[in-house]
Design a protein around this motif. Sequence first.
Motif, PDB file in Angstrom:
ATOM      1  N   VAL A  12      -0.435  77.094  39.491  1.00  9.41           N
ATOM      2  CA  VAL A  12       0.412  75.900  39.415  1.00  9.41           C
ATOM      3  C   VAL A  12       1.454  76.020  40.526  1.00  9.41           C
ATOM      4  O   VAL A  12       2.344  76.872  40.462  1.00  9.41           O
ATOM      5  CB  VAL A  12       1.111  75.752  38.048  1.00  9.41           C
ATOM      6  CG1 VAL A  12       2.015  74.518  38.073  1.00  9.41           C
ATOM      7  CG2 VAL A  12       0.098  75.648  36.927  1.00  9.41           C
ATOM      8  N   GLU A  13       1.320  75.199  41.554  1.00  5.13           N
ATOM      9  CA  GLU A  13       2.276  75.199  42.650  1.00  5.13           C
ATOM     10  C   GLU A  13       3.459  74.284  42.330  1.00  5.13           C
ATOM     11  O   GLU A  13       3.283  73.196  41.762  1.00  5.13           O
ATOM     12  CB  GLU A  13       1.623  74.702  43.945  1.00  5.13           C
ATOM     13  CG  GLU A  13       0.636  75.673  44.547  1.00  5.13           C
ATOM     14  CD  GLU A  13       0.190  75.255  45.933  1.00  5.13           C
ATOM     15  OE1 GLU A  13      -0.520  76.029  46.568  1.00  5.13           O
ATOM     16  OE2 GLU A  13       0.552  74.145  46.383  1.00  5.13           O
ATOM     17  N   VAL A  14       4.640  74.721  42.724  1.00  4.49           N
ATOM     18  CA  VAL A  14       5.847  73.908  42.599  1.00  4.49           C
ATOM     19  C   VAL A  14       6.490  73.836  43.977  1.00  4.49           C
ATOM     20  O   VAL A  14       6.855  74.861  44.558  1.00  4.49           O
ATOM     21  CB  VAL A  14       6.836  74.499  41.582  1.00  4.49           C
ATOM     22  CG1 VAL A  14       8.065  73.598  41.475  1.00  4.49           C
ATOM     23  CG2 VAL A  14       6.182  74.687  40.224  1.00  4.49           C
ATOM     24  N   THR A  15       6.605  72.631  44.509  1.00  6.45           N
ATOM     25  CA  THR A  15       7.259  72.430  45.800  1.00  6.45           C
ATOM     26  C   THR A  15       8.646  71.846  45.569  1.00  6.45           C
ATOM     27  O   THR A  15       8.794  70.798  44.923  1.00  6.45           O
ATOM     28  CB  THR A  15       6.436  71.489  46.700  1.00  6.45           C
ATOM     29  OG1 THR A  15       5.145  72.069  46.926  1.00  6.45           O
ATOM     30  CG2 THR A  15       7.127  71.285  48.041  1.00  6.45           C
ATOM     31  N   LEU A  16       9.652  72.531  46.095  1.00  3.17           N
ATOM     32  CA  LEU A  16      11.056  72.180  45.864  1.00  3.17           C
ATOM     33  C   LEU A  16      11.664  71.573  47.129  1.00  3.17           C
ATOM     34  O   LEU A  16      11.399  72.050  48.242  1.00  3.17           O
ATOM     35  CB  LEU A  16      11.851  73.430  45.463  1.00  3.17           C
ATOM     36  CG  LEU A  16      11.327  74.172  44.229  1.00  3.17           C
ATOM     37  CD1 LEU A  16      12.067  75.501  44.064  1.00  3.17           C
ATOM     38  CD2 LEU A  16      11.471  73.319  42.983  1.00  3.17           C
ATOM     39  N   PRO A  17      12.481  70.540  47.000  1.00  5.33           N
ATOM     40  CA  PRO A  17      13.053  69.856  48.175  1.00  5.33           C
ATOM     41  C   PRO A  17      14.207  70.626  48.791  1.00  5.33           C
ATOM     42  O   PRO A  17      15.381  70.269  48.625  1.00  5.33           O
ATOM     43  CB  PRO A  17      13.510  68.510  47.597  1.00  5.33           C
ATOM     44  CG  PRO A  17      13.838  68.815  46.165  1.00  5.33           C
ATOM     45  CD  PRO A  17      12.850  69.882  45.733  1.00  5.33           C
ATOM     46  N   THR A  18      13.880  71.673  49.542  1.00 12.20           N
ATOM     47  CA  THR A  18      14.900  72.536  50.145  1.00 12.20           C
ATOM     48  C   THR A  18      15.153  72.225  51.617  1.00 12.20           C
ATOM     49  O   THR A  18      16.046  72.811  52.225  1.00 12.20           O
ATOM     50  CB  THR A  18      14.496  74.009  50.011  1.00 12.20           C
ATOM     51  OG1 THR A  18      13.200  74.186  50.591  1.00 12.20           O
ATOM     52  CG2 THR A  18      14.446  74.430  48.548  1.00 12.20           C
ATOM     53  N   GLY A  19      14.364  71.350  52.218  1.00 12.42           N
ATOM     54  CA  GLY A  19      14.540  71.000  53.620  1.00 12.42           C
ATOM     55  C   GLY A  19      15.608  69.933  53.816  1.00 12.42           C
ATOM     56  O   GLY A  19      16.304  69.536  52.880  1.00 12.42           O
ATOM     57  N   GLU A  20      15.719  69.447  55.056  1.00 16.19           N
ATOM     58  CA  GLU A  20      16.736  68.452  55.396  1.00 16.19           C
ATOM     59  C   GLU A  20      16.176  67.041  55.230  1.00 16.19           C
ATOM     60  O   GLU A  20      15.061  66.744  55.651  1.00 16.19           O
ATOM     61  CB  GLU A  20      17.220  68.653  56.835  1.00 16.19           C
ATOM     62  CG  GLU A  20      17.978  69.960  57.041  1.00 16.19           C
ATOM     63  CD  GLU A  20      18.607  70.044  58.417  1.00 16.19           C
ATOM     64  OE1 GLU A  20      18.623  69.008  59.133  1.00 16.19           O
ATOM     65  OE2 GLU A  20      19.071  71.128  58.789  1.00 16.19           O
ATOM     66  N   TYR A  21      16.990  66.183  54.615  1.00 22.14           N
ATOM     67  CA  TYR A  21      16.547  64.818  54.341  1.00 22.14           C
ATOM     68  C   TYR A  21      17.712  63.854  54.467  1.00 22.14           C
ATOM     69  O   TYR A  21      18.823  64.125  54.013  1.00 22.14           O
ATOM     70  CB  TYR A  21      15.959  64.720  52.929  1.00 22.14           C
ATOM     71  CG  TYR A  21      15.550  63.309  52.551  1.00 22.14           C
ATOM     72  CD1 TYR A  21      14.319  62.804  52.934  1.00 22.14           C
ATOM     73  CD2 TYR A  21      16.401  62.491  51.824  1.00 22.14           C
ATOM     74  CE1 TYR A  21      13.934  61.520  52.608  1.00 22.14           C
ATOM     75  CE2 TYR A  21      16.035  61.195  51.489  1.00 22.14           C
ATOM     76  CZ  TYR A  21      14.796  60.720  51.882  1.00 22.14           C
ATOM     77  OH  TYR A  21      14.422  59.436  51.550  1.00 22.14           O
ATOM     78  N   ASP A  22      17.447  62.715  55.080  1.00 20.28           N
ATOM     79  CA  ASP A  22      18.415  61.633  55.192  1.00 20.28           C
ATOM     80  C   ASP A  22      17.622  60.331  55.149  1.00 20.28           C
ATOM     81  O   ASP A  22      16.776  60.074  56.012  1.00 20.28           O
ATOM     82  CB  ASP A  22      19.192  61.745  56.509  1.00 20.28           C
ATOM     83  CG  ASP A  22      20.266  60.665  56.659  1.00 20.28           C
ATOM     84  OD1 ASP A  22      20.218  59.664  55.913  1.00 20.28           O
ATOM     85  OD2 ASP A  22      21.138  60.826  57.526  1.00 20.28           O
ATOM     86  N   LYS A  23      17.853  59.511  54.149  1.00 20.37           N
ATOM     87  CA  LYS A  23      17.051  58.296  53.974  1.00 20.37           C
ATOM     88  C   LYS A  23      17.237  57.308  55.122  1.00 20.37           C
ATOM     89  O   LYS A  23      16.415  56.393  55.296  1.00 20.37           O
ATOM     90  CB  LYS A  23      17.384  57.626  52.642  1.00 20.37           C
ATOM     91  CG  LYS A  23      18.770  57.018  52.556  1.00 20.37           C
ATOM     92  CD  LYS A  23      18.975  56.330  51.214  1.00 20.37           C
ATOM     93  CE  LYS A  23      20.347  55.667  51.126  1.00 20.37           C
ATOM     94  NZ  LYS A  23      20.539  54.982  49.822  1.00 20.37           N
ATOM     95  N   GLU A  24      18.294  57.470  55.913  1.00 20.37           N
ATOM     96  CA  GLU A  24      18.517  56.583  57.055  1.00 20.37           C
ATOM     97  C   GLU A  24      17.693  56.992  58.270  1.00 20.37           C
ATOM     98  O   GLU A  24      17.604  56.228  59.235  1.00 20.37           O
ATOM     99  CB  GLU A  24      20.005  56.590  57.437  1.00 20.37           C
ATOM    100  CG  GLU A  24      20.968  56.322  56.295  1.00 20.37           C
ATOM    101  CD  GLU A  24      20.846  54.912  55.760  1.00 20.37           C
ATOM    102  OE1 GLU A  24      20.431  54.035  56.550  1.00 20.37           O
ATOM    103  OE2 GLU A  24      21.145  54.688  54.584  1.00 20.37           O
ATOM    104  N   ARG A  25      17.081  58.184  58.243  1.00 22.60           N
ATOM    105  CA  ARG A  25      16.366  58.704  59.414  1.00 22.60           C
ATOM    106  C   ARG A  25      14.865  58.496  59.290  1.00 22.60           C
ATOM    107  O   ARG A  25      14.308  58.489  58.185  1.00 22.60           O
ATOM    108  CB  ARG A  25      16.677  60.187  59.611  1.00 22.60           C
ATOM    109  CG  ARG A  25      18.133  60.464  59.942  1.00 22.60           C
ATOM    110  CD  ARG A  25      18.339  61.888  60.384  1.00 22.60           C
ATOM    111  NE  ARG A  25      17.533  62.221  61.575  1.00 22.60           N
ATOM    112  CZ  ARG A  25      17.755  63.279  62.350  1.00 22.60           C
ATOM    113  NH1 ARG A  25      18.773  64.088  62.077  1.00 22.60           N
ATOM    114  NH2 ARG A  25      17.012  63.510  63.393  1.00 22.60           N
ATOM    115  N   MET A  26      14.191  58.386  60.434  1.00 22.43           N
ATOM    116  CA  MET A  26      12.741  58.269  60.458  1.00 22.43           C
ATOM    117  C   MET A  26      12.079  59.628  60.288  1.00 22.43           C
ATOM    118  O   MET A  26      11.015  59.731  59.686  1.00 22.43           O
ATOM    119  CB  MET A  26      12.284  57.633  61.773  1.00 22.43           C
ATOM    120  CG  MET A  26      12.757  56.212  61.992  1.00 22.43           C
ATOM    121  SD  MET A  26      12.320  55.603  63.635  1.00 22.43           S
ATOM    122  CE  MET A  26      10.529  55.561  63.531  1.00 22.43           C
ATOM    123  N   ALA A  27      12.664  60.677  60.856  1.00 24.73           N
ATOM    124  CA  ALA A  27      12.070  62.014  60.824  1.00 24.73           C
ATOM    125  C   ALA A  27      12.869  62.904  59.879  1.00 24.73           C
ATOM    126  O   ALA A  27      14.092  63.008  59.995  1.00 24.73           O
ATOM    127  CB  ALA A  27      12.042  62.626  62.225  1.00 24.73           C
TER     128      ALA A  27
END
Length: 315
Positions: A155-170
Amino acid sequence: MHPTRPSFPLRPGLALVLATCCASAQATESGVDNIGPGTDGFYVLPLGSDQLPDHMFSFNLYYNHYQAKKLDISSMGGKVPGVKITSDAIIPRLDYLSPIRIFGGRLGGYAAQPYLRQQVAMFGQSDRRESMGDTTLAPIILWDMGPDLTLAAAVEVTLPTGEYDKERMANTSNNFTTYKPLFSMTWLPSERTELSLKSTYSFNKENHATHYRSGQIFHFDYSASYRVTDDLSLGLNGYYLKQTTDDKQFGKTVTFMGEDVSDGVRGQVFAIGPALHLRFFKYASAEIRWAKEFDVQNRPEGDMLWAKLTIPFAL
């Protein structure tokens, strides 16, 4: 040990105006997932796992390159022009196989932490981001079914630990958690032939920044190889991905510009290509695999390249 690895995010995430007209028209939010299709190829599991040392480790180093110049929005009836998506990832992963027995198999686990560079250009705008990506952790059980077959469940669990900004394309994070039950196998039907398969089913949580919840996804990686020499195998590899439930935003099924979409913006892709696997120093291995995507719906369409180095060791 070759259990599965986490995904790398591919996010043609859209800035405010683009998000309104496009993100809702791609399978999963902005056409992304926490799968990393094509991650695993030849010998995804070790044969004779019961004979391995009590505390067996394996260091795996992956490199991935993905490039797409098409964005399929089947819900709108065609391709989006002027799109270029490029993703490069370096992913170290550490595997561990313990002497503990559970349900008749050996208990293990793995963890991976990708480093990504994402570049996106569409609709006359472009963006680039480079940073750590989302972390994946998993327990796994391996069953030794004899010298020619190994089975595994995880059972894999992927956690949102990276960089995210909803205003950005990348972005280097998808900004949502994913739970993936997983089944894999490696089978030698004859002395020189090998077949490997890894299948997953993704349950995605909501992206709280956008209140978007991507649909559930069935996926599998596959490989078939022939051992040309004692150390060199050649063959085919690829993957298949099919979204099985609709995307939701604010608790409602996603539509395009307020119109109902008959397919629920569900994504699909099939890929196939050549691959090479080389053994050296008796137990270590390296492989390189390429796959071309076909039959794409509501996702980017491109080419995938994977390279992998595996070095096992025991303590």
